[in-house]
Motif scaffolding. Sequence first.
Motif, mmCIF file in Angstrom:
data_model
loop_
_atom_site.group_PDB
_atom_site.id
_atom_site.type_symbol
_atom_site.label_atom_id
_atom_site.label_comp_id
_atom_site.label_asym_id
_atom_site.label_seq_id
_atom_site.Cartn_x
_atom_site.Cartn_y
_atom_site.Cartn_z
ATOM 1 N N ASP A 12 0.869 -1.177 0.000
ATOM 2 C CA ASP A 12 0.000 0.000 0.000
ATOM 3 C C ASP A 12 0.909 1.230 0.000
ATOM 4 O OD1 ASP A 12 -1.592 2.164 0.718
ATOM 5 O OD2 ASP A 12 -2.620 1.108 2.332
ATOM 6 N N PRO A 116 2.866 4.410 -7.723
ATOM 7 C CA PRO A 116 1.841 3.392 -8.015
ATOM 8 C C PRO A 116 1.856 3.121 -9.520
ATOM 9 C CG PRO A 116 0.790 5.528 -8.018
ATOM 10 C CD PRO A 116 2.293 5.776 -7.826
ATOM 11 N N ILE A 118 0.473 4.028 -12.379
ATOM 12 C CA ILE A 118 -0.327 5.146 -12.886
ATOM 13 C C ILE A 118 -1.164 4.717 -14.107
ATOM 14 C CG2 ILE A 118 -0.171 7.483 -13.909
ATOM 15 C CD1 ILE A 118 2.622 7.650 -12.434
ATOM 16 N N GLY A 121 -5.726 1.679 -13.294
ATOM 17 C CA GLY A 121 -6.969 1.370 -12.593
ATOM 18 C C GLY A 121 -8.149 1.916 -13.366
ATOM 19 N N TYR A 123 -8.401 4.389 -15.154
ATOM 20 C CA TYR A 123 -8.060 4.925 -16.477
ATOM 21 C C TYR A 123 -7.763 3.840 -17.516
ATOM 22 C CZ TYR A 123 -8.074 9.799 -14.832
ATOM 23 O OH TYR A 123 -8.445 11.036 -14.344
HETATM 24 P P1 ADP Z 1 -5.862 5.742 -12.512
HETATM 25 O O1 ADP Z 1 -7.094 6.627 -12.550
HETATM 26 O O2 ADP Z 1 -4.579 6.508 -12.833
HETATM 27 O O3 ADP Z 1 -6.030 4.506 -13.300
HETATM 28 P P2 ADP Z 1 -6.313 4.293 -9.992
HETATM 29 O O4 ADP Z 1 -6.137 4.808 -8.605
HETATM 30 O O5 ADP Z 1 -7.682 3.884 -10.413
HETATM 31 O O6 ADP Z 1 -5.689 5.421 -10.947
HETATM 32 O O7 ADP Z 1 -5.331 3.063 -10.218
HETATM 33 C C1 ADP Z 1 -3.955 3.178 -10.353
HETATM 34 C C2 ADP Z 1 -3.283 1.977 -9.722
HETATM 35 O O8 ADP Z 1 -3.198 2.170 -8.308
HETATM 36 C C3 ADP Z 1 -4.049 0.672 -9.911
HETATM 37 O O9 ADP Z 1 -3.136 -0.305 -10.376
HETATM 38 C C4 ADP Z 1 -4.541 0.325 -8.497
HETATM 39 O O10 ADP Z 1 -4.573 -1.078 -8.292
HETATM 40 C C5 ADP Z 1 -3.469 0.948 -7.651
HETATM 41 N N1 ADP Z 1 -3.802 1.246 -6.248
HETATM 42 C C6 ADP Z 1 -4.995 1.470 -5.668
HETATM 43 N N2 ADP Z 1 -4.852 1.703 -4.359
HETATM 44 C C7 ADP Z 1 -3.513 1.647 -4.081
HETATM 45 C C8 ADP Z 1 -2.720 1.798 -2.901
HETATM 46 N N3 ADP Z 1 -3.270 2.072 -1.723
HETATM 47 N N4 ADP Z 1 -1.364 1.655 -3.025
HETATM 48 C C9 ADP Z 1 -0.784 1.393 -4.220
HETATM 49 N N5 ADP Z 1 -1.477 1.240 -5.353
HETATM 50 C C10 ADP Z 1 -2.833 1.371 -5.293
#
Ligand code: ADP
Length: 173
Positions: A12, A116, A118, A121, A123
């Motif tokens: 996380d 993360p 970017i 998720g 997007y």
């Molecule tokens: P985007 O809109 O850029 O796609 P998201 O937040 O929907 O952003 O997803 C980006 C990535 O972050 C995804 O791979 C998701 O699994 C991941 N993610 C979500 N929560 C966490 C967290 N607490 N720590 C690290 N990664 C995370």
Amino acid sequence: MVSERIEIIEGDITRQQVDAIVNAANSSLLGGGGVDGAIHRAAGPELLAECRTLGGCPTGEARITRGYKLPARYVIHTVGPVWHGGDHNEDQLLAACYRNSLKLAVEHGVRTIAFPAISTGAYRFPLKRATRIALQEVKTSLEQEPSIAKVIFVCFGRHAYEVYREIAAEVLK
Ligand code: ADP
């Protein structure tokens, strides 16, 4: 070797003890779901208050704030591209997110930084393609920025972790 300054973990991002964590924000910078929601929850309401003063951020660019209640001193907010099939400059914009985030990090004396995945998720950027771009772009930036000691890719879940490991074996060899 640049690969010795890159780490891939499952976890996380809000828990990382680094100088800066990167947020996959939307262009308003006013909060969203996914990693953005998690970062705002962990940082507390002062983060949103500072974000309100920034006036948004275009896709591919980055902005920096303090980290407030997070272990990280800074949050670097970058806006990834929404996936529209791959012929709308998505690859270049995603690469720019990593490059511009690291540039801002260097300007603020950041030595350790966590990213993360970017755009992968909400997007909908395909994970393997995004991972290749992330690793390649960070590798290139690290070759030019000796002040960054460590980049941690924080994978949310086992699947993302395995994809990162597989692509790293190609890109970082
Ligand atoms: P985007 O809109 O850029 O796609 P998201 O937040 O929907 O952003 O997803 C980006 C990535 O972050 C995804 O791979 C998701 O699994 C991941 N993610 C979500 N929560 C966490 C967290 N607490 N720590 C690290 N990664 C995370």
